[in-house]
Write a protein that holds these residues in place. Structure first.
Motif, PDB file in Angstrom:
ATOM      1  N   UNK A  92      37.328 -19.223  22.628  1.00 50.43           N
ATOM      2  CA  UNK A  92      36.935 -19.776  21.335  1.00 50.43           C
ATOM      3  C   UNK A  92      35.689 -20.654  21.450  1.00 50.43           C
ATOM      4  N   UNK A  93      35.716 -21.624  22.370  1.00 47.91           N
ATOM      5  CA  UNK A  93      34.609 -22.583  22.437  1.00 47.91           C
ATOM      6  C   UNK A  93      33.327 -21.958  22.951  1.00 47.91           C
ATOM      7  N   UNK A  94      33.434 -21.023  23.892  1.00 51.42           N
ATOM      8  CA  UNK A  94      32.225 -20.453  24.500  1.00 51.42           C
ATOM      9  C   UNK A  94      31.784 -19.180  23.781  1.00 51.42           C
ATOM     10  N   UNK A  95      32.722 -18.274  23.504  1.00 51.14           N
ATOM     11  CA  UNK A  95      32.342 -16.957  23.000  1.00 51.14           C
ATOM     12  C   UNK A  95      32.422 -16.811  21.489  1.00 51.14           C
ATOM     13  N   UNK A  96      33.203 -17.641  20.805  1.00 52.21           N
ATOM     14  CA  UNK A  96      33.281 -17.554  19.345  1.00 52.21           C
ATOM     15  C   UNK A  96      32.326 -18.544  18.702  1.00 52.21           C
ATOM     16  N   UNK A  97      32.459 -19.820  19.030  1.00 52.35           N
ATOM     17  CA  UNK A  97      31.619 -20.846  18.423  1.00 52.35           C
ATOM     18  C   UNK A  97      30.450 -21.253  19.311  1.00 52.35           C
ATOM     19  N   UNK A  98      30.429 -20.816  20.556  1.00 52.18           N
ATOM     20  CA  UNK A  98      29.334 -21.142  21.449  1.00 52.18           C
ATOM     21  C   UNK A  98      28.312 -20.022  21.539  1.00 52.18           C
ATOM     22  N   UNK A  99      27.458 -20.123  22.521  1.00 51.88           N
ATOM     23  CA  UNK A  99      26.400 -19.126  22.702  1.00 51.88           C
ATOM     24  C   UNK A  99      26.886 -17.876  23.402  1.00 51.88           C
TER      25      UNK A  99
END
Length: 238
Positions: free
Chosen positions: A144-151
């Motif tokens: 979630x943090x890296x691939x959905x809302x992150x780059x």
């Protein structure tokens, strides 16, 4: 430290995984079970167990595809990196939501809802639930943090290559150490989960009830109390 965590630790945990299963099967076949608590509580289990098991199945299949299938294979099939990334993130998010929902229900059921289930919870159950919770939490963070809302991060060029090199006995720890730290934590926690696997209820995943297909039926009959003055019935023994 990279060599210790990403070369030595995986092989040590894998050795414990294999030898531990052999020892457990030879010394504790009666304990080779899920230690089910269904007779103590059914309502919460009816929701939590399917969500957790289906989420875990989808997550394992997704990890297997991402770690074992090289990028060149998907490109040869005409699947672009962007398309693969979108599908993998979407499927991983759905599997993670199912897995987390099931885990939360099972944790509440075991530690807060039923006193009877909490009493039969063993110390190894607590270690297992703690490790599973942290591992799933770290996995959801990187999804979630890296691939959905992150780059986003293309792990197939680093983490996946390192994972396949483990089977070739030539792992390069720099590949996974160059990835975001959360990927390294996820790998270390997975190794620790393999190490404790043989000593927990997780051994039941290897038990396929094939013998039940050919086993004769077991008939249960209720023995009613004899009427006053009636002769006692002979006891039928199987």
């Amino acid at each position: 430290m990279d060599t210790l965590l990403f070369v030595v630790l995986p092989y040590v945990c894998l050795a414990i995984f294999v030898v531990g299963h052999v020892w457990r099967y030879r010394s504790d076949q009666f304990g080779w079970t899920t230690r089910t608590s269904q007779v103590l509580e059914k309502r919460w289990l009816a929701w939590g167990s399917p969500l957790f098991h289906f989420g875990a199945l989808f997550a394992i299949l997704g990890h297997a595809a991402g770690l074992l299938i090289p990028t060149s294979w998907t490109q040869a099939l005409g699947i672009s990196d962007h398309a693969y990334h979108v599908v993998a993130v979407a499927a991983g998010t759905v599997a993670g939501v199912l897995l987390c929902a099931g885990l939360v229900i099972l944790l509440l059921r075991r530690f807060y809802v039923s006193d009877r289930i909490r009493v039969v919870t063993t110390p190894m159950d607590r270690v297992l639930y703690l490790l599973l919770t942290v591992e799933i939490g770290v996995g959801m963070w990187q999804t979630v943090a890296i691939n959905v809302f992150g780059s986003g991060y293309e792990y197939r060029g680093t983490v996946s290559v390192w994972f396949r090199q483990l089977f070739l006995l030539q792992p390069d720890p720099s590949l996974i150490s160059s990835a975001p730290a959360v990927y390294g934590w996820h790998a270390v926690l997975a190794c620790l989960l393999l190490a404790i696997w043989p000593f927990t209820r997780l051994v039941h995943v290897w038990s396929v009830p094939v013998a039940y297909l050919a086993r004769p039926y077991v008939v249960y009959r209720q023995r009613s109390a004899p009427r006053p003055g009636a002769p006692a019935r002979p006891t039928v023994r199987s």
